[in-house]
Enzyme design. Structure first.
Site, mmCIF file in Angstrom:
data_model
loop_
_atom_site.group_PDB
_atom_site.id
_atom_site.type_symbol
_atom_site.label_atom_id
_atom_site.label_comp_id
_atom_site.label_asym_id
_atom_site.label_seq_id
_atom_site.Cartn_x
_atom_site.Cartn_y
_atom_site.Cartn_z
ATOM 1 N N MET A 198 -11.471 -4.829 0.634
ATOM 2 C CA MET A 198 -10.616 -5.663 1.475
ATOM 3 C C MET A 198 -10.124 -4.914 2.710
ATOM 4 S SD MET A 198 -10.751 -8.404 -0.368
ATOM 5 C CE MET A 198 -9.552 -9.530 0.325
ATOM 6 N N SER A 220 -6.376 3.954 -2.093
ATOM 7 C CA SER A 220 -7.385 2.916 -1.855
ATOM 8 C C SER A 220 -8.629 3.573 -1.278
ATOM 9 C CB SER A 220 -6.862 1.873 -0.870
ATOM 10 O OG SER A 220 -7.938 1.061 -0.434
#
Length: 336
Positions: free
Chosen positions: A113, A175
Site C-alpha cells: 500500500m 513497513s
C-alpha cells in the site's frame, strides 16, 4: 453468522475495492443507531498494559482503518483496542494499484500500500468525533518523500498532533513498503529516533499533563543479532511497549501459490509461526521489563493463545479478521 455470505460476495471483488466498499458501509453506520447491526456483546476481561487498562486483550491491528473513519463501528464489534493509521504528516496516495492481493488458499494477504492516508490532521478530526470506549492507539509513520535521515521529524510532527487524543502511540519503523524505512530499526538510526521520541514524549507530557505510552512496531525479518540489538535499544530508551510483528518479506511458506510473487509484505496465516517465534525470543531478551503486543497470523483462539504463551500481553488481528469476520472477535475474547 452471516459473515461467510458477506465474505463470498466481497471476495468476488478486487481486494482494495472490497475494502473500500466495506468501509463505505461502515462509514454510513458509524456513530448512528445503525451501529447495532455490527454490535457484538463480548465478555469484559480487563488487562493492564503500558499503564493502561484494556477491557479485553484483543485489538485491531493498524492498517485497516488508516484514517480513523470507522472507529465507532469497529469498536462496536467488541475490540478492546483499535490501532488506527499508519498516518503521516501530509496526505499521500501510496503506491500504484493494484497493491493488495489475496492468497486465498493460505488465508494470507500481500500488500504494498505504501502508507496511503489523508494525513494526520484529517485523522485527528475523525478521532475527535469518535465515542469508542476502548483504548485507541494511533500508528504513525513518515512520508515517502521525506529523506530517511530526516524521518524522525515526521514522527515528531505526528506525535505532537495526536498526543492529546491517543491512548497510546505506535511508531511504525517496520513497513517494507516505504523505501528505507526499515533501516530505522538498526543501530545509531534507531537510537537517534528513540532519543528524539522519548524527549518529545516528556515535553508533551508536561504540556498536556498526561502520559501517553509509546510502542515501537518491529519487523519479523530481524536476524538474531538485530533482535538482541532492538530489545536492548527499547529498554535503554524506556520505550513503553513493542508491537511484534509487522508483515514479512519471506515467501517460503507460500511458494507456488497464486500472487505469491507479488512485491510487498505478507500477512495472515503464513506469518503466524514466524511472528510467534520473534515474540518468544523478544520475551527472553526483555525479561518482562517491557510488554509485547503480539500480532501476525492470528486467526483462531489457539493462535491467540500461542502468542500469549510466547510472551505477548495483548494480541491484535487484521488478516484473520478479513478472512473470518466479526465472529473471530467474539470467539477469541470469549475463550482466550
Amino acid at each position: 453468522m452471516y459473515y461467510p455470505f458477506v465474505r463470498k460476495a466481497l471476495f468476488q471483488l478486487d481486494p482494495e475495492r472490497a475494502h473500500e466498499f466495506t468501509f463505505q458501509q461502515l462509514r454510513r453506520i458509524t456513530g448512528t443507531p445503525l451501529e447495532a447491526l455490527v454490535r457484538q456483546k463480548v465478555p469484559t476481561k480487563p488487562v493492564t498494559c503500558m499503564g493502561l487498562t484494556f477491557k479485553n486483550p484483543l485489538g485491531l491491528a493498524a492498517g485497516l482503518d488508516k484514517d480513523g473513519e470507522c472507529i465507532d463501528a469497529l469498536g462496536a464489534m467488541g475490540f478492546g483496542s483499535l490501532e488506527i493509521g499508519t498516518v503521516t504528516p501530509r496526505p499521500q496516495p501510496g503506491n500504484d494499484k493494484p497493491r493488495l492481493f489475496r492468497l486465498v488458499d493460505a488465508e494470507g494477504l500481500i500488500n504494498r500500500m505504501g502508507f496511503n492516508n489523508l494525513g494526520v490532521d484529517n485523522l485527528v478530526e475523525n478521532v475527535k468525533k469518535a465515542h469508542f470506549d476502548g483504548i485507541l492507539g494511533i500508528n504513525i509513520g513518515k512520508n515517502k518523500d521525506t529523506p530517511v535521515e530526516n524521518g524522525k521529524d515526521d514522527y515528531l510532527i505526528c506525535m505532537e498532533k495526536v498526543y492529546a487524543y491517543a491512548g497510546y502511540i505506535a511508531i511504525n519503523i517496520s513497513s517494507p513498503n516505504t523505501p528505507g524505512l526499515r533501516t530505522l530499526q538498526y543501530g545509531d538510526a534507531l537510537d537517534d529516533l528513540l532519543t528524539a521520541i522519548k524527549n518529545k514524549q516528556n515535553d508533551l507530557q508536561a504540556i498536556h499533563h498526561k502520559y501517553v505510552p509509546v510502542a515501537v512496531k518491529i519487523a519479523p525479518d530481524l536476524c538474531e543479532e538485530e533482535l538482541i540489538q532492538v530489545a536492548d535499544s527499547l529498554l535503554r530508551h524506556n520505550i513503553d511497549g513493542v508491537i511484534a510483528t509487522n508483515t514479512t518479506l519471506d515467501r517460503s511458506l507460500v511458494q507456488g501459490m497464486k500472487n505469491c510473487q507479488q512485491t510487498g509484505g505478507l500477512s495472515g496465516r503464513p506469518l503466524q509461526l514466524k511472528s510467534t517465534e520473534i515474540i518468544r525470543r523478544l520475551s527472553q531478551e526483555l525479561k518482562g521489563q517491557l510488554p509485547i503486543i503480539g500480532v501476525g497470523g492470528i486467526d483462531s483462539v489457539i493462535a491467540a493463545r500461542e502468542k500469549i504463551a510466547a510472551g505477548a500481553t495483548l494480541v491484535q488481528i487484521y488478516s484473520g479478521f478479513i478472512f473470518k469476520g466479526p465472529p473471530l472477535i467474539k470467539e477469541i475474547v470469549t475463550h482466550i
